[in-house]
Design an enzyme around this catalytic site. Sequence first.
Site, short mmCIF file in Angstrom:
data_model
loop_
_atom_site.label_atom_id
_atom_site.label_comp_id
_atom_site.label_asym_id
_atom_site.label_seq_id
_atom_site.Cartn_x
_atom_site.Cartn_y
_atom_site.Cartn_z
N GLU A 1 0.83 -1.20 0.00
CA GLU A 1 0.00 0.00 0.00
C GLU A 1 0.87 1.27 0.00
O GLU A 1 0.65 2.20 0.77
CB GLU A 1 -0.96 0.00 1.20
CG GLU A 1 -2.06 -1.03 1.05
CD GLU A 1 -3.20 -0.86 2.05
OE1 GLU A 1 -4.35 -1.03 1.66
OE2 GLU A 1 -2.92 -0.56 3.23
N GLU B 1 -6.50 -7.46 -0.94
CA GLU B 1 -6.93 -7.53 0.46
C GLU B 1 -8.43 -7.26 0.50
O GLU B 1 -8.86 -6.13 0.31
CB GLU B 1 -6.21 -6.49 1.33
CG GLU B 1 -4.79 -6.82 1.67
CD GLU B 1 -4.22 -5.87 2.74
OE1 GLU B 1 -5.03 -5.16 3.40
OE2 GLU B 1 -3.00 -5.83 2.89
#
Length: 586
Positions: A158, A234
């Site tokens: 991320e 995710e």
Amino acid sequence: MPEFTIGESDFLLDGRPFRILSGGLHYFRVHPGLWADRIDKARRMGLNTIETYVPWNAHAPEPGTFDLSGGLDLGRFLELIADAGMYAIVRPGPYICAEWDNGGLPAWLFRDPEVGIRRFEPRYLAAVREYLAQVLRVVVPHQADRGGPVLLVQVENEYGAFGSDPRYLKALAEYTREAGITVPLTTVDQPVPEMLAAGGLDGLHRTASFGSGAEARLAVLRAHQPAGPLMCGEFWNGWFDHWGAHHHTTSAADAAAELDALLAAGASVNLYMFHGGTNFGLTSGANDKGVYQPLVTSYDYDAPLDEAGHPTPKYHAFREVIARYHPVPGTVPPPAGPAPALAAALGEPVRLLDDPDRWGTWQAHHELPVLDDLSPMPRLALLRTRVDGDRPGVLTFGEVRDRATVFFDGAPVGTLLREHHERALALPAARGELLVLVEDQGRVDYGPRIGEAKGIVGGASLHGEPLTGWEVLPIDLAALPGLRPSATSAVRPGEPVAGPVLLRAEVGVDEPADLFLDTGEWGKGLVWLNGFLLGRYWRRGPQRTLYVPAPVVRAGANDLVVLELDVLLDPVARFVPRPLLGHTEA
């Protein structure tokens, strides 16, 4: 050997479309004796892949070390995945977040104030390159194109939420390839245009992280990646807890509906988490977006498989959804039965302030150091100096990270908490011995405060004048289970006990089994069973029970050691039939 590639619209396994149905299962949050059980339960839910992060700081607690033993044996974990007929995704970071202490980055990195974290900076990149070489040496032989289970390796984590440095991402990709990784490389970012742009790189397959609105979020991902398979790297099907809040849960029906929408769109998925596990030891991280929020020991995450490895309603709901798109095994794990209910009296108190020399070795410092200046870096330390003033006054610290309990001539004065932004209290006398017990409650794992120092930052002052001439005792937590009273002493049944104190009980068990230790009548501290550090407890909740995995328990006598830092109301170790993770918003 099998060939796994990225096609125009699908992942391809030996040239045929292959949908990844993955679940997060962190080997470092599960006792290694239970890895095979958790992997099998993922397979029985209908998953075909296991995803795991790799925590750099767990494998390399000090420079020049790399531990692959016991619960850090990544190679064995990958072998067990292959033995189950499943595939794997490996996410080595170097930054992982994961609600893990310091986001996985070793604290020793930050001893050099010039190091440039998560960017193209030579000192940081040199350390990262060495780390990736070490961990990927384990992964390389387990790649799919060598007959192993590993399909994908992720670069960073991320990154678009943190920075925008394509040279940095490119360097990581180059280090990964030079270490021998030949399977496709991926990134993951929230499906926000700015994050996907900043966190991605040509040649790395972008995936997205989200928990709802699959159609719209996949459309954003597709706009930034016109070709290749869509994947939710995710899929957030639960959430984590921090001390002083509630236990987070999500609707099984709503989560299953979101998963259904994701699979209906033809996307691959990685459930975050399939099984959360436990932040054993002192591994839980913290958030700080203006208020410091340390994470609890449990990483149950309201996942399909609960902290103790039992299927939840979410497990069965997800399995039903997956069965609409792919075959699932014919049997499911049995429901949870009650754990043994036991009780044992705590005794043999060893009080820290009675004889601190038994708890560590004093070091002399003119000015008060932060914990990061000490080697090895402690999580708990006692600070001591002499005050010779002419009047009572106000003791002031620069900043408390994260909890400081102050004693004057052996008597408690007060406790300061970082989350309350507390840094001062009144001293009752002009002359005497000042003692401060300072605790690191978990390093921030997300955002710009990653890597900050722990302890008392900015020194201490009295009447506005700096206090100097300190002695510091880093407490050797690993040695505490071996401490015994130097003189005969006892704890009266039912009588509260003030910390800091070490207490012990012998717990008799007929046969090894999972246990749940109820800490509801205790204050704040740590617990070991048979030398295994279960983690932190704190009366403020929401978590009330500590999970004890069966492989830690032995038939017959078990040695339970408690370090109480506050006040323990009931000196009895009670084990209850089921976990108590706290109240929810509902």
